[in-house]
Design an enzyme around this catalytic site. Sequence first.
Site, mmCIF file in Angstrom:
data_model
loop_
_atom_site.group_PDB
_atom_site.id
_atom_site.type_symbol
_atom_site.label_atom_id
_atom_site.label_comp_id
_atom_site.label_asym_id
_atom_site.label_seq_id
_atom_site.Cartn_x
_atom_site.Cartn_y
_atom_site.Cartn_z
ATOM 1 N N GLY A 100 5.678 11.319 18.833
ATOM 2 C CA GLY A 100 6.561 10.341 18.202
ATOM 3 C C GLY A 100 7.247 10.859 16.940
ATOM 4 C CE1 TYR A 122 3.466 -1.234 11.996
ATOM 5 C CE2 TYR A 122 5.514 -2.466 12.151
ATOM 6 C CZ TYR A 122 4.843 -1.262 12.137
ATOM 7 O OH TYR A 122 5.549 -0.090 12.266
ATOM 8 C CE LYS A 177 3.926 0.758 9.176
ATOM 9 N NZ LYS A 177 3.685 2.181 8.912
ATOM 10 N N PRO A 191 6.417 6.634 21.732
ATOM 11 C CG PRO A 191 4.910 8.295 22.376
ATOM 12 C CD PRO A 191 6.070 8.043 21.456
HETATM 13 P P1 NAD Z 1 3.219 6.671 17.794
HETATM 14 O O1 NAD Z 1 2.229 5.637 18.258
HETATM 15 O O2 NAD Z 1 4.049 7.351 18.808
HETATM 16 O O3 NAD Z 1 2.469 7.801 16.953
HETATM 17 C C1 NAD Z 1 1.516 7.481 15.978
HETATM 18 C C2 NAD Z 1 0.573 8.660 15.797
HETATM 19 O O4 NAD Z 1 -0.399 8.285 14.824
HETATM 20 C C3 NAD Z 1 -0.164 9.044 17.082
HETATM 21 O O5 NAD Z 1 -0.072 10.432 17.311
HETATM 22 C C4 NAD Z 1 -1.598 8.604 16.810
HETATM 23 O O6 NAD Z 1 -2.572 9.416 17.455
HETATM 24 C C5 NAD Z 1 -1.666 8.725 15.299
HETATM 25 N N1 NAD Z 1 -2.737 7.899 14.721
HETATM 26 C C6 NAD Z 1 -3.073 6.630 15.033
HETATM 27 N N2 NAD Z 1 -4.154 6.249 14.323
HETATM 28 C C7 NAD Z 1 -4.510 7.315 13.547
HETATM 29 C C8 NAD Z 1 -5.540 7.550 12.607
HETATM 30 N N3 NAD Z 1 -6.479 6.609 12.314
HETATM 31 N N4 NAD Z 1 -5.600 8.751 11.993
HETATM 32 C C9 NAD Z 1 -4.685 9.709 12.270
HETATM 33 N N5 NAD Z 1 -3.693 9.556 13.167
HETATM 34 C C10 NAD Z 1 -3.610 8.363 13.799
HETATM 35 O O7 NAD Z 1 4.110 5.912 16.712
HETATM 36 P P2 NAD Z 1 5.497 6.330 16.022
HETATM 37 O O8 NAD Z 1 6.551 5.469 16.579
HETATM 38 O O9 NAD Z 1 5.663 7.785 16.014
HETATM 39 O O10 NAD Z 1 5.206 5.775 14.556
HETATM 40 C C11 NAD Z 1 5.014 6.605 13.433
HETATM 41 C C12 NAD Z 1 5.113 5.745 12.188
HETATM 42 O O11 NAD Z 1 6.389 5.103 12.147
HETATM 43 C C13 NAD Z 1 4.075 4.607 12.109
HETATM 44 O O12 NAD Z 1 3.646 4.463 10.772
HETATM 45 C C14 NAD Z 1 4.865 3.397 12.554
HETATM 46 O O13 NAD Z 1 4.339 2.193 12.047
HETATM 47 C C15 NAD Z 1 6.232 3.714 11.956
HETATM 48 N N6 NAD Z 1 7.346 3.008 12.591
HETATM 49 C C16 NAD Z 1 7.676 3.241 13.890
HETATM 50 C C17 NAD Z 1 8.720 2.544 14.466
HETATM 51 C C18 NAD Z 1 9.121 2.735 15.904
HETATM 52 O O14 NAD Z 1 9.812 1.872 16.458
HETATM 53 N N7 NAD Z 1 8.763 3.825 16.551
HETATM 54 C C19 NAD Z 1 9.437 1.613 13.700
HETATM 55 C C20 NAD Z 1 9.077 1.409 12.367
HETATM 56 C C21 NAD Z 1 8.031 2.124 11.821
#
Ligand code: NAD
Length: 257
Positions: free
Chosen positions: A17, A157, A161, A195
């Site tokens: 991601g 969430y 956030k 993902p």
């Molecule tokens: P993702 O689920 O694809 O990836 C998240 C990663 O964090 C994974 O590799 C997972 O293994 C890891 N993770 C989870 N719990 C963990 C822990 N306790 N210790 C270490 N690693 C851990 O999600 P993403 O979309 O890549 O999101 C990344 C960040 O962006 C997050 O903080 C999410 O809240 C934020 N975000 C994402 C979106 C979106 O739509 N994709 C939007 C706003 C904010």
Amino acid sequence: MARMAGKMALITGAAQGLGAAISHMLAKEGAKVTLTDINAQGAADTAAAINAEFGADTAFSFAHDVTDETRWQEVLQAGHDAMGGLNVLVNNAGIGTIGSVEDETYDAFRKVQAVDVDSIFLGCKYAMPLMRDHGLGSIINISSIAGIIASHNYVSYNAAKAAVRHMSKSIALHGAKTGGKIRCNSVHPTFINTPILDGVKAMFGEEEGLAKLARQVPLGRVGDPEDIAYAVLYLASDESKFVTGAELKVDGGISAM
Ligand code: NAD
């Protein structure tokens, strides 16, 4: 001239991601990167792909649960030693749940706060002393547009956030007061195709799921991981050396409505 030449960055949640995209972007611009994740194999695979593209010893990886205080100290030191220093910390690892205040269990609420909020407190607390030794430092905390705009069914969430957004400003002011070498900013993505959206895609089918989300975005699409990686690149590099305590919304215009 590469925009991150000579920089050394640690990125959490980097197996997939946004974390993987950010790691790739910073390496492409000349940084050494340390990828950490609770999914150790995923982080190792992503680091191997970066090394295959940009050369051996560009990327390192470590198993890391961001809620574990002792492990934070270990991986920060290990990343620092592997890269030869630490200038940049990207607190990216995060999870979300869907539930209103009446539906959500207290356990789920606490878990989201631990992964999304406690992690940033711990990471900044233990990274800042290491970062002061190596020129200008930058901390980037990945919040969300959900840290600014609330929804009825994102109680955990939204709380987490929003805490990331405000904590980042406190850390920025502390960094300014303690020598001014370390900056701290938050990034606020809207829906980005990673993902994390698998649940929505499973519910409605990939095309309709993404289209449903895109209809809420003035620019008419879900974001790509690269859209966030470019924002992080700016904040991580010295191009943003007068920017601290800022919240960079990368949301296709949602928060302008
Ligand atoms: P993702 O689920 O694809 O990836 C998240 C990663 O964090 C994974 O590799 C997972 O293994 C890891 N993770 C989870 N719990 C963990 C822990 N306790 N210790 C270490 N690693 C851990 O999600 P993403 O979309 O890549 O999101 C990344 C960040 O962006 C997050 O903080 C999410 O809240 C934020 N975000 C994402 C979106 C979106 O739509 N994709 C939007 C706003 C904010």
